[in-house]
Structure formats: structure tokens, C-alpha cells
Scaffold this motif. Structure first.
Motif, PDB file in Angstrom:
ATOM      1  N   TRP A 226       0.834  -1.207   0.000  1.00  0.00           N
ATOM      2  CA  TRP A 226       0.000   0.000   0.000  1.00  0.00           C
ATOM      3  C   TRP A 226       0.864   1.250   0.000  1.00  0.00           C
ATOM      4  CZ3 TRP A 226      -0.648   4.112   3.370  1.00  0.00           C
ATOM      5  CH2 TRP A 226      -1.786   4.918   3.160  1.00  0.00           C
ATOM      6  N   TYR A 227       1.921   1.276   0.809  1.00  0.00           N
ATOM      7  CA  TYR A 227       2.809   2.445   0.822  1.00  0.00           C
ATOM      8  C   TYR A 227       3.484   2.631  -0.533  1.00  0.00           C
ATOM      9  CZ  TYR A 227       2.346   3.200   5.856  1.00  0.00           C
ATOM     10  OH  TYR A 227       1.854   3.493   7.115  1.00  0.00           O
ATOM     11  N   ALA A 228       3.879   1.536  -1.152  1.00  0.00           N
ATOM     12  CA  ALA A 228       4.499   1.639  -2.473  1.00  0.00           C
ATOM     13  C   ALA A 228       3.517   2.186  -3.494  1.00  0.00           C
ATOM     14  CB  ALA A 228       5.029   0.274  -2.909  1.00  0.00           C
ATOM     15  N   ALA A 229       2.253   1.793  -3.388  1.00  0.00           N
ATOM     16  CA  ALA A 229       1.240   2.256  -4.337  1.00  0.00           C
ATOM     17  C   ALA A 229       0.870   3.714  -4.117  1.00  0.00           C
ATOM     18  CB  ALA A 229      -0.007   1.374  -4.241  1.00  0.00           C
ATOM     19  N   THR A 230       0.802   4.126  -2.856  1.00  0.00           N
ATOM     20  CA  THR A 230       0.367   5.498  -2.545  1.00  0.00           C
ATOM     21  C   THR A 230       1.522   6.476  -2.446  1.00  0.00           C
ATOM     22  OG1 THR A 230       0.475   5.119  -0.148  1.00  0.00           O
ATOM     23  CG2 THR A 230      -1.625   4.626  -1.272  1.00  0.00           C
ATOM     24  N   GLN A 231       2.734   5.956  -2.189  1.00  0.00           N
ATOM     25  CA  GLN A 231       3.929   6.786  -1.981  1.00  0.00           C
ATOM     26  C   GLN A 231       3.789   7.714  -0.772  1.00  0.00           C
ATOM     27  OE1 GLN A 231       7.093   6.757  -3.922  1.00  0.00           O
ATOM     28  NE2 GLN A 231       6.093   4.750  -4.110  1.00  0.00           N
ATOM     29  N   LEU A 232       2.976   7.316   0.200  1.00  0.00           N
ATOM     30  CA  LEU A 232       2.874   8.088   1.433  1.00  0.00           C
ATOM     31  C   LEU A 232       4.168   7.905   2.229  1.00  0.00           C
ATOM     32  CD1 LEU A 232       0.753   9.786   3.123  1.00  0.00           C
ATOM     33  CD2 LEU A 232       0.520   7.718   4.518  1.00  0.00           C
ATOM     34  N   PRO A 233       4.831   8.987   2.639  1.00  0.00           N
ATOM     35  CA  PRO A 233       6.063   8.854   3.405  1.00  0.00           C
ATOM     36  C   PRO A 233       5.839   8.095   4.714  1.00  0.00           C
ATOM     37  CG  PRO A 233       5.877  11.082   2.544  1.00  0.00           C
ATOM     38  CD  PRO A 233       4.558  10.402   2.282  1.00  0.00           C
ATOM     39  N   LEU A 234       6.767   7.198   5.024  1.00  0.00           N
ATOM     40  CA  LEU A 234       6.709   6.402   6.246  1.00  0.00           C
ATOM     41  C   LEU A 234       7.916   6.744   7.108  1.00  0.00           C
ATOM     42  CD1 LEU A 234       5.917   2.604   6.547  1.00  0.00           C
ATOM     43  CD2 LEU A 234       7.810   3.636   7.811  1.00  0.00           C
ATOM     44  N   LEU A 235       7.674   7.188   8.329  1.00  0.00           N
ATOM     45  CA  LEU A 235       8.727   7.529   9.279  1.00  0.00           C
ATOM     46  C   LEU A 235       8.734   6.460  10.357  1.00  0.00           C
ATOM     47  CD1 LEU A 235       7.893  11.355   9.575  1.00  0.00           C
ATOM     48  CD2 LEU A 235       9.242  10.172   7.825  1.00  0.00           C
ATOM     49  N   SER A 236       9.679   5.541  10.282  1.00  0.00           N
ATOM     50  CA  SER A 236       9.657   4.335  11.120  1.00  0.00           C
ATOM     51  C   SER A 236      10.267   4.558  12.494  1.00  0.00           C
ATOM     52  CB  SER A 236      10.421   3.211  10.425  1.00  0.00           C
ATOM     53  OG  SER A 236      10.576   2.104  11.299  1.00  0.00           O
ATOM     54  N   TRP A 237       9.541   4.091  13.530  1.00  0.00           N
ATOM     55  CA  TRP A 237      10.154   4.012  14.852  1.00  0.00           C
ATOM     56  C   TRP A 237      10.700   2.594  15.055  1.00  0.00           C
ATOM     57  CZ3 TRP A 237       7.784   0.370  17.871  1.00  0.00           C
ATOM     58  CH2 TRP A 237       6.428   0.100  17.630  1.00  0.00           C
ATOM     59  N   SER A 238      11.715   2.472  15.884  1.00  0.00           N
ATOM     60  CA  SER A 238      12.416   1.189  16.102  1.00  0.00           C
ATOM     61  C   SER A 238      12.869   0.588  14.774  1.00  0.00           C
ATOM     62  CB  SER A 238      11.541   0.186  16.866  1.00  0.00           C
ATOM     63  OG  SER A 238      11.413   0.561  18.216  1.00  0.00           O
ATOM     64  N   ALA A 239      13.404   1.440  13.905  1.00  0.00           N
ATOM     65  CA  ALA A 239      13.842   0.990  12.584  1.00  0.00           C
ATOM     66  C   ALA A 239      14.947  -0.061  12.678  1.00  0.00           C
ATOM     67  CB  ALA A 239      14.325   2.190  11.764  1.00  0.00           C
ATOM     68  N   GLN A 240      15.739  -0.001  13.751  1.00  0.00           N
ATOM     69  CA  GLN A 240      16.815  -0.976  13.919  1.00  0.00           C
ATOM     70  C   GLN A 240      16.451  -2.061  14.935  1.00  0.00           C
ATOM     71  OE1 GLN A 240      19.465   2.452  14.553  1.00  0.00           O
ATOM     72  NE2 GLN A 240      20.860   1.520  13.092  1.00  0.00           N
ATOM     73  N   ALA A 241      15.132  -2.219  15.130  1.00  0.00           N
ATOM     74  CA  ALA A 241      14.597  -3.307  15.965  1.00  0.00           C
ATOM     75  C   ALA A 241      15.209  -3.325  17.362  1.00  0.00           C
ATOM     76  CB  ALA A 241      14.784  -4.657  15.274  1.00  0.00           C
ATOM     77  N   ARG A 242      15.383  -2.117  17.922  1.00  0.00           N
ATOM     78  CA  ARG A 242      15.830  -1.966  19.310  1.00  0.00           C
ATOM     79  C   ARG A 242      17.105  -2.732  19.591  1.00  0.00           C
ATOM     80  NH1 ARG A 242      12.049   0.895  21.775  1.00  0.00           N
ATOM     81  NH2 ARG A 242      12.878   0.505  23.867  1.00  0.00           N
ATOM     82  N   GLY A 243      18.018  -2.726  18.623  1.00  0.00           N
ATOM     83  CA  GLY A 243      19.324  -3.334  18.819  1.00  0.00           C
ATOM     84  C   GLY A 243      19.412  -4.801  18.464  1.00  0.00           C
ATOM     85  N   PHE A 244      18.355  -5.372  17.874  1.00  0.00           N
ATOM     86  CA  PHE A 244      18.373  -6.796  17.531  1.00  0.00           C
ATOM     87  C   PHE A 244      19.561  -7.144  16.629  1.00  0.00           C
ATOM     88  CE2 PHE A 244      17.107 -10.371  14.784  1.00  0.00           C
ATOM     89  CZ  PHE A 244      16.756 -11.322  15.730  1.00  0.00           C
ATOM     90  N   PHE A 245      19.965  -6.204  15.759  1.00  0.00           N
ATOM     91  CA  PHE A 245      21.046  -6.460  14.799  1.00  0.00           C
ATOM     92  C   PHE A 245      22.405  -5.984  15.295  1.00  0.00           C
ATOM     93  CE2 PHE A 245      17.126  -6.351  12.385  1.00  0.00           C
ATOM     94  CZ  PHE A 245      17.251  -7.446  11.547  1.00  0.00           C
ATOM     95  N   SER A 246      22.496  -5.637  16.571  1.00  0.00           N
ATOM     96  CA  SER A 246      23.736  -5.061  17.103  1.00  0.00           C
ATOM     97  C   SER A 246      24.830  -6.082  17.370  1.00  0.00           C
ATOM     98  CB  SER A 246      23.434  -4.313  18.402  1.00  0.00           C
ATOM     99  OG  SER A 246      23.023  -5.233  19.406  1.00  0.00           O
ATOM    100  N   GLY A 247      24.466  -7.367  17.416  1.00  0.00           N
ATOM    101  CA  GLY A 247      25.440  -8.394  17.759  1.00  0.00           C
ATOM    102  C   GLY A 247      25.413  -8.778  19.228  1.00  0.00           C
ATOM    103  N   ARG A 248      24.594  -8.062  20.015  1.00  0.00           N
ATOM    104  CA  ARG A 248      24.526  -8.342  21.452  1.00  0.00           C
ATOM    105  C   ARG A 248      23.593  -9.502  21.784  1.00  0.00           C
ATOM    106  NH1 ARG A 248      23.488  -2.761  21.591  1.00  0.00           N
ATOM    107  NH2 ARG A 248      21.426  -3.132  22.505  1.00  0.00           N
TER     108      ARG A 248
END
Length: 312
Positions: A199-221
Motif C-alpha cells: 500500500w505504501y508503495a502504491a500510494t507513496q505516502l512517506p513512512l517515518l519508522s520508529w524502532s527501525a533498527q529493531a531496538r538493537g536486535f542487529f547489534s550483535g549483542r
């Protein structure tokens, strides 16, 4: 720093948006230092909310803006009409009251971006759109959007605005990350799923993501065996997400960056305008975010990271 344009704003919005849920009145040196680092990488948008730190986040930002004369340089993004102990309060009165208080705390006559912090599906969307239009007409907000609204409700709001000659939502702020949420992090929160992304791709409505980095899930910790963080286990621990992490680590090694930078790039390389709310607490973390925001990922890499393709 790359920027996106949001309807209703004169200034573009930097893709990296500075989160402020740790800004308080008793840590002005940290607030000032972090914001100076943020300015140095080309950032120009600060995210806050009526409820953050009991109101101190907005007050700390207002104090910093006032003391440094940076109001016209920055986009201020705040949120209101969050539920309270009595339940949902997405209505004209709460919007008006919260916004007036936010303006006073922020020491400004208007905010650039205003979002409803939660939805209340029991309230007809038309009444909400009309209440927000009143605030635009009064000059208190430049443009408005929704945090944690489903794409179905966003479409309903867009249809109502078009039918009635009103301004509609100009942006949305759900969670979007490479790690997919098993359940909402907080009650009433919304994560963008595959249908929403279409839907976002079709409408091109800007998306401002919170927790874009999944709260450190990809940090290696974190590992499947490390279950100390109960919230992270509850929301992000899954076989599919561990596979996404391994793929992010593999792609990061190929590109000479880190997995958490790949995760940030995943959000910022979607086929529609995106921004990411970030929360670095040091210059090194700020620079890491900046590097991640500069990465280019192909459509094939995005699909492979998200397990939609077996190979890149």
C-alpha cells in the motif's frame, strides 16, 4: 544526508530523525551534545511527543531551540492524543489540549509535523480529519500524520479528505524494520506488514519508522540463547528473524559495514519515501547511523534480506 519531501512542509525532512525519549531537563549537556552531533551529519528533524518523559522531552527541546536560535533550522515532529488511564482519547478536545501544551513546552507557535500517537477505530475517521484540519487552519501545525495507524484506516482517512475537500494525512509513523515483530512492542502499536508495504508503495505516502533498527536486535549483542531482554525475546525472537540477522551479517561483511547499518539501510531503501527515528547516545553511534543511511541496497538485496528470495 538524504532528505524526503512531505506535503505541507517548506523544508525537506532528513531521512534520519532524532528521537528524544531520553531528553530531560536534568541532562541539558547530553541533549545539547547529541543534537550538535545530529546537526553535524545534516539532520534537521527532531521527534518527540506529549507523553515523553512526562513532558520533559518537549521542554528540553524547547529550551535548546530557544538558547541556540535553531527553531527555523529544525523540523519539530511531535505527537498527541495518546490514551490515558481512562482509555482512548483520539478526539477534537484532546488534540487541541495536548497541542496547546506541546507548543508551550516547545516554545514555538507551530510544529512542522504533528501526529496522532494512537488510533481509536471506534471514532469515525471524518471527525479526526476535520479536527486536524482545524489546527492547520489555525496555524498551529504545518502538516499532520498518524503514528500506529493501519494502512486501511489511513486509506479511509484519505478517501474522506478527498471527498470533502480537506487536507489528508501527509505521512505515517508505524514500526518498520528488517526484523518482523511477533506482537506489538506496546499495546496499540502497529508494524508495517507485507500488505502495508504494498500500500505504501502504491500510494507513496512517506513512512517515518520508529524502532527501525529493531531496538538493537542487529547489534550483535543478542543470540537465540541470550534471553535476558524479555521484551526483545517476546517481540523479535523467531527463526525467521535469526535468518534475517545472518543474512544482514553476510551482506554487511561484503559491503564492509555492520549488520545494524544494513538493517537501517533496509528501511531507508524502500520503494517509497522513508525516514527512520534514531536514538544514538554518543558521537560514535551517530556516525554509525549516518553510514547506514548512505548505503544503497538493490531491490534484490532487499528481497533477499527479507527472505523473499533465496539468493541475491
Amino acid at each position: 544526508m538524504k532528505h524526503i519531501q512531505i506535503k505541507g512542509l517548506d523544508k525537506p525532512v532528513s531521512q534520519l530523525i532524532m528521537g528524544s525519549d531520553f531528553f530531560r531537563l536534568d541532562n541539558p549537556e547530553e541533549v545539547s551534545s547529541i543534537l550538535e552531533h545530529y546537526l553535524s551529519i545534516g539532520g534537521n528533524t527532531i521527534d518527540t511527543a506529549f507523553i515523553y518523559c512526562g513532558g520533559e522531552s518537549e521542554q528540553a527541546i524547547g529550551k535548546w531551540l530557544d538558547e541556540n536560535g535553531n527553531r527555523e533550522v529544525m523540523n519539530i515532529f511531535t505527537k498527541g492524543a495518546h490514551h490515558d488511564a481512562n482509555g482512548p482519547r483520539v478526539n477534537r478536545e484532546a488534540i487541541h489540549s495536548d497541542l496547546l501544551t506541546s507548543l508551550e513546552r516547545l516554545r514555538t507557535e507551530y510544529v512542522d509535523l504533528y501526529a496522532l500517537h494512537r488510533d481509536d477505530p471506534s471514532v469515525p475517521v471524518g471527525a479526526i480529519v476535520e479536527a486536524l484540519n482545524e489546527q492547520v487552519e489555525a496555524g498551529r501545525i504545518r502538516t499532520f500524520g498518524a503514528s500506529n495507524w493501519t494502512h486501511q484506516r489511513l486509506q479511509e482517512a484519505a478517501d474522506y479528505a478527498e471527498r470533502n475537500g480537506l487536507i489528508g494525512f501527509s505521512f505515517s509513523s508505524p514500526n518498520l524494520s528488517l526484523a518482523k515483530a511477533n506482537e506489538p512492542f506496546w499495546p496499540g502499536c502497529v508494524s508495517a506488514d507485507s500488505d502495508a508495504l504494498e500500500w505504501y508503495a502504491a500510494t507513496q505516502l512517506p513512512l517515518l519508522s520508529w524502532s527501525a533498527q529493531a531496538r538493537g536486535f542487529f547489534s550483535g549483542r543478542f543470540t537465540p540463547e541470550n534471553r535476558e531482554n524479555a521484551d526483545l525475546v517476546r517481540v523479535f525472537y523467531s527463526d525467521a528473524n535469526w535468518t534475517r540477522l545472518r543474512r544482514a551479517e553476510q551482506l554487511a561483511q561484503e559491503k564492509g559495514v555492520s549488520a545494524i547499518q544494513i538493517a537501517l539501510a533496509y528501511v531507508l531503501n524502500q520503494p517509497f519515501p522513508t525516514g527512520a527515528l534514531i536514538g544514538p547516545r554518543s558521537e560514535a553511534e551517530m556516525k554509525s547511523c549516518y553510514v547506514g543511511a548512505q548505503l544503497k541496497l538493490t531491490a534484490g538485496e532487499l528481497a533477499w534480506l527479507d527472505l523473499a528470495e533465496a539468493t541475491v
